[in-house]
Write a protein that holds these residues in place. Structure first.
Motif, PDB file in Angstrom:
ATOM      1  N   UNK A  55       0.813  -1.220   0.000  1.00 25.08           N
ATOM      2  CA  UNK A  55       0.000   0.000   0.000  1.00 25.08           C
ATOM      3  C   UNK A  55       0.848   1.272   0.000  1.00 25.08           C
ATOM      4  N   UNK A  56       2.106   1.172   0.415  1.00 26.09           N
ATOM      5  CA  UNK A  56       2.935   2.364   0.539  1.00 26.09           C
ATOM      6  C   UNK A  56       4.098   2.430  -0.450  1.00 26.09           C
ATOM      7  N   UNK A  76       9.429  -4.403  -8.120  1.00 22.08           N
ATOM      8  CA  UNK A  76       9.141  -3.029  -7.730  1.00 22.08           C
ATOM      9  C   UNK A  76       9.046  -2.204  -9.004  1.00 22.08           C
ATOM     10  N   UNK A  77       7.870  -1.679  -9.255  1.00 21.91           N
ATOM     11  CA  UNK A  77       7.656  -0.887 -10.460  1.00 21.91           C
ATOM     12  C   UNK A  77       6.214  -0.981 -10.901  1.00 21.91           C
TER      13      UNK A  77
END
Length: 131
Positions: A55-56, A76-77
């Protein structure tokens, strides 16, 4: 002159080998066939119910399966628009020592009739060994 040509060919072959991205299925990864020291391509189907989004941050965790074995993936992306559970993907990245695949790039199939040939072959092989 012969020594110079030989050295150039040797350097070219070495560079070519280092930059090759070999494809591995989840079954091959679980069998320990995938190297942990270089980038590889991991392909299969995104397991249903496995996608978890932080969520962050842009961290996404999901699993890739060939219906015989499953590998956890972290990326991550921003994922491609066509990425979803139950779809074929190819992820480029490295294996971590804990057995998780750390993806640098995720590629999704471009329409519902297409599947990367490597993924289709890996799924077919997994089905044959199951029977």
């Amino acid at each position: 002159m012969l020594i110079g040509i030989s050295a150039a060919v040797a350097l070219a072959v070495t560079a070519f080998r280092e930059n090759m991205l070999y494809f591995f299925s989840p079954s091959q990864v679980m069998a320990g066939e995938a190297p942990t020291t270089r980038s590889i391509r991991l392909g299969g189907m995104v397991s249903k119910g496995s996608v978890q989004r932080a969520s962050d941050s842009l961290l996404i965790k999901f699993s890739v399966t060939d219906y015989k074995h499953t590998v956890k993936v972290e990326y991550t992306g921003i994922l491609p628009d066509l990425f979803r559970e139950g779809q074929g993907i190819v992820a480029i990245g490295t294996m971590r020592t804990d057995g998780t695949f750390l993806a640098d790039e995720v590629l999704a199939k471009h329409d519902e009739n297409y599947m990367p040939p490597e993924v289709a072959d890996a799924l077919e092989k997994a089905k044959k060994t199951e029977n």
